[in-house]
Design an enzyme around this catalytic site. Sequence first.
Site, PDB file in Angstrom:
ATOM      1  N   PRO A 159       1.013  -1.622   0.360  1.00 51.34           N
ATOM      2  CA  PRO A 159       0.031   0.226   0.125  1.00 51.34           C
ATOM      3  C   PRO A 159       0.521   1.000  -0.203  1.00 51.34           C
ATOM      4  O   PRO A 159       0.583   2.473  -0.446  1.00 51.34           O
ATOM      5  CB  PRO A 159      -1.145  -0.640   1.420  1.00 51.34           C
ATOM      6  N   TYR A 160       1.821   1.329   0.919  1.00 46.51           N
ATOM      7  CA  TYR A 160       2.792   2.361   0.650  1.00 46.51           C
ATOM      8  C   TYR A 160       3.467   2.790  -0.120  1.00 46.51           C
ATOM      9  O   TYR A 160       3.318   3.765  -1.102  1.00 46.51           O
ATOM     10  CB  TYR A 160       3.809   2.217   1.772  1.00 46.51           C
ATOM     11  N   THR A 161       4.477   1.632  -0.642  1.00 51.99           N
ATOM     12  CA  THR A 161       4.858   1.607  -2.818  1.00 51.99           C
ATOM     13  C   THR A 161       3.711   2.147  -3.296  1.00 51.99           C
ATOM     14  O   THR A 161       3.708   3.300  -4.083  1.00 51.99           O
ATOM     15  CB  THR A 161       4.858   0.453  -2.641  1.00 51.99           C
ATOM     16  N   SER A 163       1.237   3.858  -2.658  1.00 54.20           N
ATOM     17  CA  SER A 163       0.296   5.146  -3.000  1.00 54.20           C
ATOM     18  C   SER A 163       1.860   6.301  -3.402  1.00 54.20           C
ATOM     19  O   SER A 163       1.337   7.021  -4.071  1.00 54.20           O
ATOM     20  CB  SER A 163       0.440   5.719  -1.745  1.00 54.20           C
TER      21      SER A 163
END
Length: 299
Positions: A159-161, A163
């Site tokens: 999810p971080y990547t 975003s």
Amino acid sequence: MPAQIEGQPVVVTGGGNGIGAALALNAAARGASTVAIVDVNEEAAASVAAQVTANGGSATVHMCDVSDAVAVDALADQLIAAHGLPGLAIANAGVMVPMRPLLETAPADIEWLVGVNLRGAIHTLQSFGRPMVASEQGGWLLVTASEHALGVPHLFGAPYTASKHAVLGACDVLRSELPDHVGVSVLCPGLTASRLWNSTAVRPDEFGGAISGDSQSGAFMEATGMPAATVAERALDGAETGHFLIPTHYNARAYAESRAEEVTEAFDRLAEIDTTDYDVGALAARMLEQLAATEEQTD
């Protein structure tokens, strides 16, 4: 015209710690007329503001959740009315969630992360970018993405990547939409000594509530990451030079090159079976020409 900091107001979201705090301090040291430090943690923002003023600068403190578009609009209106149009607005607020495989990541974690990292960045770009475009003064927008925007540094952070890929994509489009008197840069830092690992300490109840991050991995990040002051120095050097992409860690080049090589190989395979031209830009231009010709015939 690249970013102008000296003598200009500067806004930093996520300015209460880590890279954001370092950006606020560095902007003040470069002669910003005042630095608006924005964070969901008002106490942390006030601590950074105190450091700015102790060093002879001027700072104001503002509590704002950047995932709330209405709140960011109100913040922009307030700051512009009080201090004038910022020469530099920095969309730096960002969070992480506990690292785990994508298939095991809670929906609430994804919603919260995307709300801050992507929607929060876009809200900041819109709220400060629109008045910059409308003014002859112009201005500069700086967005903190990550080395994760360039490739895949490690697993268990999908999810971080995602975003951060999205932030880069949005800004890549934006830079072609902006007029000449407004610019945008994307900061792509690698591992930095910060408290990003403890983001969930301020997670709202609606997304699972506040919990402490993994202190062991957090200690590792703070002990081995690049000093936030170094990241900030490279970030503002890049913005003042007018660069679009601002990486800060040379090792991240390997992630970008790995992605580029895979893309090239994929198209090389395709070239053997299909060379048909479906270029969207060219087709759109043809469509516009046809529409213009039809309008002329109608007139």
